[in-house]
Design a protein around this motif. Structure first.
Motif, PDB file in Angstrom:
ATOM      1  N   GLY A 169       0.833  -1.209   0.000  1.00  0.00           N
ATOM      2  CA  GLY A 169       0.000   0.000   0.000  1.00  0.00           C
ATOM      3  C   GLY A 169       0.865   1.255   0.000  1.00  0.00           C
ATOM      4  N   ILE A 170       0.369   2.322  -0.660  1.00  0.00           N
ATOM      5  CA  ILE A 170       1.115   3.584  -0.711  1.00  0.00           C
ATOM      6  C   ILE A 170       0.482   4.561   0.278  1.00  0.00           C
ATOM      7  CG2 ILE A 170       1.859   5.512  -2.168  1.00  0.00           C
ATOM      8  CD1 ILE A 170       1.825   3.742  -4.558  1.00  0.00           C
ATOM      9  N   LEU A 171       1.269   5.028   1.254  1.00  0.00           N
ATOM     10  CA  LEU A 171       0.769   5.990   2.238  1.00  0.00           C
ATOM     11  C   LEU A 171       0.768   7.400   1.675  1.00  0.00           C
ATOM     12  CD1 LEU A 171       0.620   3.979   4.563  1.00  0.00           C
ATOM     13  CD2 LEU A 171       2.075   5.512   5.893  1.00  0.00           C
ATOM     14  N   GLU A 172       1.830   7.737   0.950  1.00  0.00           N
ATOM     15  CA  GLU A 172       1.945   9.092   0.406  1.00  0.00           C
ATOM     16  C   GLU A 172       2.921   9.076  -0.763  1.00  0.00           C
ATOM     17  OE1 GLU A 172       3.163  12.141   3.222  1.00  0.00           O
ATOM     18  OE2 GLU A 172       3.156  13.693   1.667  1.00  0.00           O
ATOM     19  N   LYS A 173       2.604   9.875  -1.782  1.00  0.00           N
ATOM     20  CA  LYS A 173       3.520  10.082  -2.914  1.00  0.00           C
ATOM     21  C   LYS A 173       3.800  11.570  -3.019  1.00  0.00           C
ATOM     22  CE  LYS A 173       1.078   8.578  -6.418  1.00  0.00           C
ATOM     23  NZ  LYS A 173       0.738   8.170  -7.803  1.00  0.00           N
ATOM     24  N   TRP A 174       5.029  11.931  -3.336  1.00  0.00           N
ATOM     25  CA  TRP A 174       5.358  13.350  -3.541  1.00  0.00           C
ATOM     26  C   TRP A 174       6.585  13.464  -4.430  1.00  0.00           C
ATOM     27  CZ3 TRP A 174       6.606  10.375   0.480  1.00  0.00           C
ATOM     28  CH2 TRP A 174       7.928  10.393   0.950  1.00  0.00           C
ATOM     29  N   GLU A 175       6.920  14.699  -4.801  1.00  0.00           N
ATOM     30  CA  GLU A 175       8.109  14.941  -5.623  1.00  0.00           C
ATOM     31  C   GLU A 175       8.936  16.068  -5.019  1.00  0.00           C
ATOM     32  OE1 GLU A 175       6.085  13.960  -9.990  1.00  0.00           O
ATOM     33  OE2 GLU A 175       7.206  15.824  -9.692  1.00  0.00           O
ATOM     34  N   ILE A 176      10.237  16.005  -5.234  1.00  0.00           N
ATOM     35  CA  ILE A 176      11.099  17.154  -4.920  1.00  0.00           C
ATOM     36  C   ILE A 176      11.898  17.468  -6.180  1.00  0.00           C
ATOM     37  CG2 ILE A 176      11.217  16.615  -2.446  1.00  0.00           C
ATOM     38  CD1 ILE A 176      14.013  15.454  -2.893  1.00  0.00           C
ATOM     39  N   VAL A 177      12.458  18.661  -6.228  1.00  0.00           N
ATOM     40  CA  VAL A 177      13.257  19.071  -7.390  1.00  0.00           C
ATOM     41  C   VAL A 177      14.618  18.370  -7.351  1.00  0.00           C
ATOM     42  CG1 VAL A 177      14.464  21.049  -8.424  1.00  0.00           C
ATOM     43  CG2 VAL A 177      12.090  21.275  -7.644  1.00  0.00           C
ATOM     44  N   THR A 178      15.124  17.969  -8.504  1.00  0.00           N
ATOM     45  CA  THR A 178      16.479  17.413  -8.595  1.00  0.00           C
ATOM     46  C   THR A 178      17.445  18.572  -8.797  1.00  0.00           C
ATOM     47  OG1 THR A 178      15.543  15.523  -9.770  1.00  0.00           O
ATOM     48  CG2 THR A 178      17.927  15.706  -9.761  1.00  0.00           C
ATOM     49  N   ARG A 179      18.271  18.838  -7.794  1.00  0.00           N
ATOM     50  CA  ARG A 179      19.233  19.942  -7.940  1.00  0.00           C
ATOM     51  C   ARG A 179      20.559  19.386  -8.464  1.00  0.00           C
ATOM     52  NH1 ARG A 179      19.877  23.522  -2.995  1.00  0.00           N
ATOM     53  NH2 ARG A 179      19.538  21.688  -1.669  1.00  0.00           N
ATOM     54  N   THR A 180      20.754  19.533  -9.790  1.00  0.00           N
ATOM     55  CA  THR A 180      21.899  18.890 -10.443  1.00  0.00           C
ATOM     56  C   THR A 180      23.159  19.760 -10.423  1.00  0.00           C
ATOM     57  OG1 THR A 180      21.141  19.752 -12.567  1.00  0.00           O
ATOM     58  CG2 THR A 180      20.455  17.525 -12.000  1.00  0.00           C
ATOM     59  N   GLU A 181      23.031  21.029  -9.999  1.00  0.00           N
ATOM     60  CA  GLU A 181      24.205  21.921 -10.033  1.00  0.00           C
ATOM     61  C   GLU A 181      25.299  21.428  -9.077  1.00  0.00           C
ATOM     62  OE1 GLU A 181      21.100  22.750  -9.331  1.00  0.00           O
ATOM     63  OE2 GLU A 181      20.937  23.924  -7.482  1.00  0.00           O
ATOM     64  N   GLU A 182      26.517  21.882  -9.325  1.00  0.00           N
ATOM     65  CA  GLU A 182      27.702  21.477  -8.537  1.00  0.00           C
ATOM     66  C   GLU A 182      27.806  19.957  -8.426  1.00  0.00           C
ATOM     67  OE1 GLU A 182      28.883  24.053  -5.067  1.00  0.00           O
ATOM     68  OE2 GLU A 182      26.827  24.800  -5.347  1.00  0.00           O
ATOM     69  N   GLU A 183      27.821  19.302  -9.578  1.00  0.00           N
ATOM     70  CA  GLU A 183      27.935  17.838  -9.653  1.00  0.00           C
ATOM     71  C   GLU A 183      26.847  17.124  -8.841  1.00  0.00           C
ATOM     72  OE1 GLU A 183      31.976  16.573  -8.931  1.00  0.00           O
ATOM     73  OE2 GLU A 183      32.545  17.200 -10.956  1.00  0.00           O
ATOM     74  N   GLY A 184      25.682  17.745  -8.762  1.00  0.00           N
ATOM     75  CA  GLY A 184      24.544  17.110  -8.106  1.00  0.00           C
ATOM     76  C   GLY A 184      24.769  16.808  -6.636  1.00  0.00           C
ATOM     77  N   LYS A 185      25.560  17.669  -5.971  1.00  0.00           N
ATOM     78  CA  LYS A 185      25.950  17.329  -4.599  1.00  0.00           C
ATOM     79  C   LYS A 185      24.784  17.439  -3.605  1.00  0.00           C
ATOM     80  CE  LYS A 185      27.637  21.744  -2.786  1.00  0.00           C
ATOM     81  NZ  LYS A 185      28.763  22.493  -2.253  1.00  0.00           N
ATOM     82  N   ALA A 186      23.707  18.161  -3.983  1.00  0.00           N
ATOM     83  CA  ALA A 186      22.572  18.316  -3.064  1.00  0.00           C
ATOM     84  C   ALA A 186      21.551  17.184  -3.190  1.00  0.00           C
ATOM     85  CB  ALA A 186      21.877  19.656  -3.327  1.00  0.00           C
ATOM     86  N   ILE A 187      21.662  16.363  -4.215  1.00  0.00           N
ATOM     87  CA  ILE A 187      20.589  15.394  -4.503  1.00  0.00           C
ATOM     88  C   ILE A 187      20.373  14.428  -3.332  1.00  0.00           C
ATOM     89  CG2 ILE A 187      19.846  13.512  -6.024  1.00  0.00           C
ATOM     90  CD1 ILE A 187      21.339  14.946  -8.336  1.00  0.00           C
ATOM     91  N   LEU A 188      21.438  13.785  -2.872  1.00  0.00           N
ATOM     92  CA  LEU A 188      21.261  12.810  -1.783  1.00  0.00           C
ATOM     93  C   LEU A 188      20.874  13.478  -0.461  1.00  0.00           C
ATOM     94  CD1 LEU A 188      24.021  10.139  -2.585  1.00  0.00           C
ATOM     95  CD2 LEU A 188      21.547   9.999  -2.977  1.00  0.00           C
ATOM     96  N   PRO A 189      21.501  14.601  -0.086  1.00  0.00           N
ATOM     97  CA  PRO A 189      21.033  15.296   1.135  1.00  0.00           C
ATOM     98  C   PRO A 189      19.562  15.718   1.045  1.00  0.00           C
ATOM     99  CG  PRO A 189      23.229  16.061   0.549  1.00  0.00           C
ATOM    100  CD  PRO A 189      22.769  15.165  -0.575  1.00  0.00           C
ATOM    101  N   ASP A 190      19.107  16.165  -0.133  1.00  0.00           N
ATOM    102  CA  ASP A 190      17.693  16.535  -0.295  1.00  0.00           C
ATOM    103  C   ASP A 190      16.790  15.315  -0.084  1.00  0.00           C
ATOM    104  OD1 ASP A 190      18.428  19.128  -0.855  1.00  0.00           O
ATOM    105  OD2 ASP A 190      17.993  19.023  -3.013  1.00  0.00           O
ATOM    106  N   ILE A 191      17.179  14.174  -0.659  1.00  0.00           N
ATOM    107  CA  ILE A 191      16.380  12.945  -0.497  1.00  0.00           C
ATOM    108  C   ILE A 191      16.354  12.548   0.984  1.00  0.00           C
ATOM    109  CG2 ILE A 191      16.313  10.452  -0.984  1.00  0.00           C
ATOM    110  CD1 ILE A 191      17.482  11.146  -3.796  1.00  0.00           C
TER     111      ILE A 191
END
Lengths: 311, 311
Positions: free
Chosen positions: B24-46
């Motif tokens: 079962g899915i409790l919640e679905k959502w999206e965040i922006v993929t911040r690819t700048e600076e070699e995508g260094k924010a992607i994992l911290p954002d997740i």
């Protein structure tokens, strides 16, 4: 110590081995494959031989983990064969029949898949768990092993690598009815076909005889530096490389193991395959290693034994 | 009840879902993929998003089985990425970094492989354990599932089905540098390429506009009975079928699941692929079933969740 049998059923002989579970071979022998009357004697002959050897070695059925059997046909996960070219069998519940005849657990696999497992266990693929074996014999067979398990497939036709299409313009027909199958170029028969085509229109000097040429003749002439034989080997290698490139983007193995009669030419074969492979491979797959099979005719019995040990 | 996260990292957005272990899915959502600076924010954002949602739902880290993540790149079995086209990452230990950021077990997979797992869990491949999914998007990706497990491969390049060669005479170059890859004909971009080539020399009446044509235009025109569009669809289908024939002799699945943007054309697509497939397939593979993917954009988060549940 427990034991198991590895059985490799061919069109003329059945190769058999009694193995220790740790891999040692106690005895190897052969019996004749009696294909007459739809091959009805084949399984009873194997069962009788298994029971006789068990007795001879002073073993009890409870000492035997199982009987692994490789057969030259697609085999379903339930150990059923739906027809064979060489054994006379049509529909046959091989696993069930052999278990009833012997009272010993049996596992059945396609012979080329089983040989691949043998090479992974104690041959050219030892130490790997992702491996593709290509058997260049009268036809081209193979086995695709992922995480140590052979891909059998939903219809027992996994790893039928001889029927990857490597030439969409081929006018000649493969034994399977299609056109351009790898088997038409990289089997012993395929190498002869390529050689005869080239010799029919060749003007250069060559030791090859256009009326009587074998795959062995071609690779012997390659070793002697014959320019025409080298061109045939290059053509063989280009087609085989095309097949391996397609295999690699699907299975992405650590190693390709080249076996079968054609591979007896030895290390001389590898550069003819590896060079065009590296040129055409997907970037992530270029570094896949190439090795020759090392078990020769024992690959089948070893792999059959391993199959039942892993079951 | 335990829970897990399914994360699907794309070039512009990261899709995320919080799942019950039963699906079962409790919640679905999206965040922006911040690819700048070699995508260094992607994992911290997740990581931040995961921790925030865990808190919001009144859950504790110990309630979370893990985080499954699909990324648009080859991924090794250890969860390492060696470069991406769209995220800015070069070498990145995705699994280790995300586990350090969250304190939660993480599993990383290739996005197309992960989507295949999603379709097997709750979509077009439900109930099967041997399945190949082909994702026809901007490129062609896929996932090969054998006995319920995705083939990752030794270099994380298993199931790269878009780079099966289906035309050894193609002069144009694929994004990968090779010639004749399935992706050059069966992706949305590929369909446009086929359409433009045909329209440049076409004399028949057609609703298609040679200066502005999309894959959707082509299949909409097919539905309206446009003869030129039908020819383009036939060409698309022939190339895709050639790729599937080669896939089938290796993986021998029970079902092909067709997904991705191009598959939104719907059931009209299937006969264009299935008819040439049946003509060319190896005899043992002719009866493989064709189904459309059903999860759409949710395949990635579902498969990512399933991956961590199976780990």
């Amino acid at each position: 110590m427990k034991y198991c049998y590895g059985v490799d059923v061919g069109g003329t002989t059945v190769k058999m081995g009694l193995f220790e579970e740790t891999g040692g071979i106690l005895e190897k022998w052969e019996i004749v494959t009696r294909t007459e009357e739809e091959g009805k004697a084949i399984l009873p002959d194997i069962a009788a031989s298994v029971l006789e050897k068990t007795k001879k070695h002073g073993l009890d059925k409870s000492d035997i983990i199982g009987i692994g059997v490789g057969v030259p046909a697609p085999v379903t996960a339930d150990g059923i064969v739906n027809g064979t070219a060489n054994l006379g069998w049509t529909y046959k519940e091989v696993k069930r029949e052999l278990e009833e005849l012997t009272g010993i657990k049996s596992e059945i696999g396609n012979d080329a898949n089983v040989a691949a497992l043998g090479e992974m266990w104690k041959g050219g693929g030892a130490g790997e768990k992702n491996m593709v074996m290509i058997t260049l014999g009268t036809g081209v067979g193979g086995g695709v092993i992922i995480n140590g398990k052979v891909i059998t497939g939903e219809h027992g036709a996994g790893g039928e690598v001889g029927h990857i299409c490597v030439n969409y313009d081929e006018p000649d027909t493969c034994g399977c009815g299609n056109h351009g199958c790898l088997e038409q170029y990289a089997s012993a028969t395929g190498v002869v076909r390529l050689a005869k085509k080239r010799l029919a229109q060749e003007t250069k000097e060559t030791v090859l005889n256009k009326d009587s040429v074998s795959a062995k003749d071609v690779f012997d002439a390659v070793k002697a530096g014959d320019a025409v034989a080298i061109e045939v080997a290059e053509e063989f290698g280009r087609y085989l490389a095309s097949g391996l490139v397609n295999l690699a983007v699907i299975a992405d193995p650590a190693v390709f193991v080249i076996g079968g009669g054609v591979s007896r030419a030895g290390e001389v074969l590898i550069p003819f395959i590896q060079k065009p492979y590296k040129e055409k491979a997907f970037f992530a797959n270029k570094e896949i290693e190439f090795r020759l099979a090392t078990l020769g005719n024992d690959a089948g019995i070893c792999g059959a034994a391993k199959m039942v040990l892993d079951a």
